[in-house]
Write an enzyme that holds these catalytic residues in place. Structure first.
Site, PDB file in Angstrom:
ATOM      1  N   CYS A 158      89.212  33.365  46.656  1.00  0.00           N
ATOM      2  CA  CYS A 158      88.459  32.265  46.304  1.00  0.00           C
ATOM      3  C   CYS A 158      87.642  31.548  47.538  1.00  0.00           C
ATOM      4  O   CYS A 158      86.480  31.655  47.754  1.00  0.00           O
ATOM      5  CB  CYS A 158      88.950  31.098  45.764  1.00  0.00           C
ATOM      6  SG  CYS A 158      90.230  31.732  44.057  1.00  0.00           S
TER       7      CYS A 158
ATOM      8  N   LYS B 202      82.116  23.138  42.838  1.00  0.00           N
ATOM      9  CA  LYS B 202      83.099  24.026  42.954  1.00  0.00           C
ATOM     10  C   LYS B 202      82.939  24.622  44.392  1.00  0.00           C
ATOM     11  O   LYS B 202      83.965  24.977  45.100  1.00  0.00           O
ATOM     12  CB  LYS B 202      83.163  24.963  41.691  1.00  0.00           C
ATOM     13  CG  LYS B 202      83.984  26.147  41.916  1.00  0.00           C
ATOM     14  CD  LYS B 202      85.672  25.747  42.198  1.00  0.00           C
ATOM     15  CE  LYS B 202      86.333  26.871  42.730  1.00  0.00           C
ATOM     16  NZ  LYS B 202      87.310  27.286  42.154  1.00  0.00           N
TER      17      LYS B 202
HETATM   18  N1  SAJ Z   1      95.562  28.347  54.728  1.00  0.00           N
HETATM   19  C1  SAJ Z   1      95.771  28.093  55.788  1.00  0.00           C
HETATM   20  N2  SAJ Z   1      95.803  26.885  56.401  1.00  0.00           N
HETATM   21  C2  SAJ Z   1      95.888  25.757  55.420  1.00  0.00           C
HETATM   22  C3  SAJ Z   1      95.562  25.859  54.009  1.00  0.00           C
HETATM   23  C4  SAJ Z   1      95.570  27.212  53.629  1.00  0.00           C
HETATM   24  O1  SAJ Z   1      95.608  29.168  56.790  1.00  0.00           O
HETATM   25  O2  SAJ Z   1      96.245  24.660  55.925  1.00  0.00           O
HETATM   26  C5  SAJ Z   1      95.099  29.606  53.989  1.00  0.00           C
HETATM   27  C6  SAJ Z   1      96.343  30.288  52.886  1.00  0.00           C
HETATM   28  O3  SAJ Z   1      97.365  30.648  53.779  1.00  0.00           O
HETATM   29  C7  SAJ Z   1      95.477  31.171  52.137  1.00  0.00           C
HETATM   30  C8  SAJ Z   1      94.206  30.652  52.161  1.00  0.00           C
HETATM   31  O4  SAJ Z   1      94.073  29.607  53.161  1.00  0.00           O
HETATM   32  O5  SAJ Z   1      95.538  32.459  52.978  1.00  0.00           O
HETATM   33  C9  SAJ Z   1      93.926  29.883  50.960  1.00  0.00           C
HETATM   34  O6  SAJ Z   1      94.814  29.236  50.360  1.00  0.00           O
HETATM   35  P1  SAJ Z   1      94.701  27.852  49.517  1.00  0.00           P
HETATM   36  O7  SAJ Z   1      96.155  27.567  49.143  1.00  0.00           O
HETATM   37  O8  SAJ Z   1      93.990  26.992  50.399  1.00  0.00           O
HETATM   38  O9  SAJ Z   1      93.810  28.133  48.387  1.00  0.00           O
HETATM   39  P2  SAJ Z   1      93.862  29.267  46.990  1.00  0.00           P
HETATM   40  O10 SAJ Z   1      92.805  30.218  47.511  1.00  0.00           O
HETATM   41  O11 SAJ Z   1      95.134  29.723  46.846  1.00  0.00           O
HETATM   42  O12 SAJ Z   1      93.088  28.236  46.118  1.00  0.00           O
HETATM   43  C10 SAJ Z   1      91.979  27.513  46.168  1.00  0.00           C
HETATM   44  C11 SAJ Z   1      92.189  26.303  45.867  1.00  0.00           C
HETATM   45  N3  SAJ Z   1      91.082  25.274  46.384  1.00  0.00           N
HETATM   46  C12 SAJ Z   1      91.170  24.250  47.293  1.00  0.00           C
HETATM   47  O13 SAJ Z   1      92.333  23.741  47.440  1.00  0.00           O
HETATM   48  C13 SAJ Z   1      90.182  23.386  47.318  1.00  0.00           C
HETATM   49  C14 SAJ Z   1      92.251  25.915  44.318  1.00  0.00           C
HETATM   50  O14 SAJ Z   1      92.249  24.672  44.019  1.00  0.00           O
HETATM   51  C15 SAJ Z   1      91.244  26.673  43.662  1.00  0.00           C
HETATM   52  O15 SAJ Z   1      91.186  26.539  42.181  1.00  0.00           O
HETATM   53  C16 SAJ Z   1      91.259  28.056  44.126  1.00  0.00           C
HETATM   54  O16 SAJ Z   1      90.919  28.043  45.471  1.00  0.00           O
HETATM   55  C17 SAJ Z   1      89.825  28.852  43.459  1.00  0.00           C
HETATM   56  O17 SAJ Z   1      90.428  29.561  42.403  1.00  0.00           O
HETATM   57  O18 SAJ Z   1      88.907  28.624  43.702  1.00  0.00           O
END
Ligand code: SAJ
Length: 414
Positions: free
Chosen positions: A267, A213
């Protein structure tokens, strides 16, 4: 026929509540336990205290049929699923106090044959700790680490992996990693997840499941850091980073993520620190990635200040405050931090546009922060900052903003 007729979910937040409701929707009696009276009362009225698409209907149905109940106090069950927060402390080491408190709470009602599953994202070794702690709290029971074959209870880790905004789909469709203290523990946990998971349940040991994870979220963090670093390099070299990434991603083995104003949520900005904390010498890229992503909001703030300096009366429109697109969640949001810092530093007249919320949380009122509509912001602003790529903003055309200085941290204008 499944072998669980009564399951208890400890912690009714973004993970626990949807999980409890999904299990209840499969006809299993679920008792959800939370320390928040507000959460418990809201759920027992068939309502929800968090925002997640379609969750309201599912919870209402589960409560109406009597399959889901919430309570402040635990009761006996066949399986206990722990989904409480694991934040980090000021020095970025994991805070396991919520897990410990949850375990102390359920320890008296645990009986022979029960399954205890930790879903909270946790540092490596936490599931072993649960086995040790429960052994101390209930010396009358044999723990799996004490005797793998004759243990009275089953203990496993099954980390949640659902994406906020898509929780109900992903809860069912995602593959799950299930790490047992022993093989028997893992097998028992699989029978619980088989109640509602359509993805595959992949068995391993508890430490590997914990690390898996942390690895998933660190992988994403490192890749976002790469994109964020590229965006700063490209600013310096006067190259359009969005065009660059689009072109580079046409290589069959390249898939660069999107730069942004920083990494938010509860996360991805937290979990990599758990790895750094447990292997500080080895975790170099992971640490650096965190530092790069954490520095990005400051970089954006400086860019906005430089843009504002061009005007006698800067009027700055901040488009988006949530931590990512098309959600209303403002917690740990770099966009919100940037907006608040502009207000705090009196950089100009600040217009905040967040179509997913009706009002700002009270604590921001002291900064004199006010929400504005997109048309109003477009009319008044001379500096336009895109902080979140909400669908409402993506319909904007470059001509709509041609008269303004635009800082597009999400690449909606390409
Ligand atoms: N972000 C970027 N660029 C990207 C992708 C995301 O700047 O290309 C930013 C987003 O805007 C946001 C942050 O990263 O601020 C996180 O967003 P996210 O969509 O990547 O993830 P979370 O935090 O909503 O959810 C993540 C997910 N993990 C992965 O995709 C590996 C989810 O599957 C997990 O269950 C969750 O963390 C968790 O609870 O751990």
């Amino acid at each position: 026929m499944h072998s669980f007729s009564r399951v208890s979910v400890i912690g009714l937040g973004y993970i626990g509540l949807p999980t409890a409701a999904v299990i209840a929707s499969r006809g299993v009696e679920v008792l959800g336990v939370d320390v928040s009276e507000h959460a418990v009362n809201t759920i027992n009225q068939g309502k929800i205290h968090i925002v997640e698409p379609d969750l309201d209907m599912l919870v209402q149905a589960a409560v109406t049929t009597g399959k889901l109940k919430a309570s402040l106090t635990p009761e006996s069950a066949e399986a206990f699923l722990i989904a409480v927060p694991t934040p980090f402390t000021d020095n970025k080491s994991p805070d396991l106090s919520y897990i410990r408190a949850a375990l102390e709470n359920i320890a008296p009602v645990i009986a022979k044959g029960n399954l205890i599953v930790l879903e909270s994202t946790s540092p490596v070794g936490t599931t072993d700790k649960i086995s040790a702690w429960l052994g101390e709290l209930r010396p009358d029971l044999v723990m799996p680490h004490q005797d793998p074959d004759k243990a009275d209870v089953y203990i496993a880790h099954c980390p949640e992996r659902v994406l906020p905004g898509r929780v109900l789909q992903e809860l069912v469709s995602n593959d799950r990693i299930i790490g047992g203290i022993t093989e028997r523990c893992a097998q028992k946990a699989v029978s619980l997840y088989n109640l509602f998971v359509r993805g595959e349940c992949l068995l391993t040991n508890a430490r590997t499941a914990e690390m898996a994870k942390l690895t998933e979220n660190s992988f994403r963090d490192v890749n976002i850091a790469f994109a964020n670093e590229l965006s700063m390099i490209c600013d310096h070299l006067k190259i359009n980073v969005w065009e660059l990434i689009k072109l580079a991603n046409r290589h069959p083995r390249v898939n660069i993520l999107s730069p942004g104003p920083g990494v938010g949520g509860h996360c991805i900005a937290v979990d990599p620190w758990f790895i750094v904390d447990s292997a500080p010498e080895q975790a170099q890229i992971i640490r650096k990635a965190r530092e790069i992503n954490d520095s990005k909001p400051h970089y954006v703030i400086n860019k906005i200040k430089q843009a504002a300096d061009q005007f006698k009366k800067p009027v700055i429109a901040c488009l988006g405050l949530a931590f990512k697109a098309d959600i209303d969640d403002l917690r740990e949001s770099p966009a919100l931090d940037i907006a608040m810092s502009l207000l705090h530093d009196n950089v100009g007249d600040i217009l905040l546009v967040e179509p997913n919320i009706k009002q700002l949380p009270k604590k921001y009122a002291e900064h004199n922060a006010k929400l504005t509509t997109l048309p109003q912001a477009l009319e008044r602003a001379n500096v336009l900052v895109v902080l979140v790529d909400h669908k409402q903003f993506k319909t904007l055309h470059p001509v709509d903003v041609a008269t303004k200085v635009v800082i597009d941290t999400r690449g909606i204008f390409g």
